[in-house]
Write an enzyme that holds these catalytic residues in place. Sequence first.
Site, PDB file in Angstrom:
ATOM      1  N   GLY A 196      30.736  89.247  18.958  1.00  0.00           N
ATOM      2  CA  GLY A 196      30.344  88.344  17.888  1.00  0.00           C
ATOM      3  C   GLY A 196      31.185  88.575  16.648  1.00  0.00           C
ATOM      4  N   GLU A 238      33.383  93.797  20.403  1.00  0.00           N
ATOM      5  CA  GLU A 238      34.437  92.777  20.477  1.00  0.00           C
ATOM      6  C   GLU A 238      34.113  91.775  19.379  1.00  0.00           C
ATOM      7  OE1 GLU A 238      35.646  89.356  20.879  1.00  0.00           O
ATOM      8  OE2 GLU A 238      35.244  89.209  23.026  1.00  0.00           O
ATOM      9  N   CYS A 267      36.727  83.618  21.121  1.00  0.00           N
ATOM     10  CA  CYS A 267      37.190  84.680  20.219  1.00  0.00           C
ATOM     11  C   CYS A 267      38.692  84.891  20.328  1.00  0.00           C
ATOM     12  CB  CYS A 267      36.456  85.985  20.534  1.00  0.00           C
ATOM     13  SG  CYS A 267      34.687  85.925  20.214  1.00  0.00           S
TER      14      CYS A 267
END
Length: 469
Positions: A221, A243, A277
Amino acid sequence: METYADLLTTIAPSTGETRTIFDPATGEAVGEAPVHGVADLERAITAATAAQPAWAALGHEGRSAALLRAADAVEHSAEELAQLLSREQGKPLNGPNARFEVGACAAWLRTAAVTELTDETVVDDGATHATLHYRPIGVVGAIGPWNWPMMISVWQLAPALRMGNAVVLKPSEYTPLSVQALIHVLNSELPEGVLSVVCGGREVGARLAEHPEIGKIMFTGSTATGQAIIKSSAGTVKRLTLELGGNDAGIVLPDADPKAIAEDLFWGAFINTGQTCAALKRLYVHEDIYDEVCNELAAVAAAMPMGHGLDEANVLGPLQNKAQYDIVSRLVEAAKESGARVLMGGDPDTGQPGYFYPTTLVADIDNDNPLVAQEQFGPALPIIRYSTVDEAVAMANGLDVGLGASVWSADLDAARSVAARIQAGTVWINKHGAVDPRIPFGGAKQSGYGLEFGVEGLKACGVPQVING
């Protein structure tokens, strides 16, 4: 289970407070999710703590066999899971989207199950015999995102389970239904209590991060939330795999073929409608081929249909939620106001339902523009012109994040030389975001720490123990 509706029925809450989840493409209700609290979390952790020793006692062979059966169960329910995922998250069924994500769940489960992790003899010289082993941590807490809710949940839970841990998972409040359904399917092949899901809010996540019975937190997140988890976990000195946010750079060298790389550039940036991401979020192109790359990329983008995910023709969907839509809109407006050139998109149709933002390419933009310097996490790509490779590398390294990056060139040696200078956890050559369950993945700088996938991912879910003697 014949339909996604049948799958929804199996996870529908029978008692307690619920919350309606809406389709981001239409605004229609998808289903009811439970609203769990800290008391529910405590019950799940108690059950996990009780179930973990027997699970660990199965050994690698027994646990791997269970994970392989769980992968089979996912494939058996693949279409139902994909339909639910598309309705809740918004991503289309086709392209690298809902069906792709469910398939990735099975692939990561299988890879975690079959990856070998053997005890290592580190010294054996006649006088000293030392071996390195990895023991279960106990109970692992996993906190997942809304962009790839099923796949990233498996990234977290599969290695943790393989290493003999029990797992308590908290999904994003935006996408609880798909994760609940996935856990329901997995639990058809796992012992009771070993894997559970708690659909709570921030207070549940905070308690999970500080709970004394949780030995490790795995989180995907934002950097801000990751920082909060670090603080919450400090009192119990938890192991962490984080991450966090990224703002991935791509550098196109002057010898690249614009037409040949255009489609891969597009999917590097716009996979999951940019909500990834490790997506390509700022593209640096040498001035010699800048206009040609812009034109070829625009031609590819114009051919990619966006719309409701259940339409088999679409490969791009809506943004998952209003908050993210507003971020993308704000950043594109800032770029337009600065005088940057909008090649396509940038003007959403506010009359249609859903959080659709058009595929947007922005050229002739300054490197310090907010659309470049801030992670947009949506379908808007800034394209920045550069003159020298040193300049491009400096701009790529100029932010405090470093999840992924890419270099594009016809000369692999030249590309690898540039890649070695980029401050990122992974640098891809002539592709972007191509994660592989066999290859370690993790961030640099404020994009987090710890590795996932492959042997290193398994090790990260265990406690190293040296036996010396």
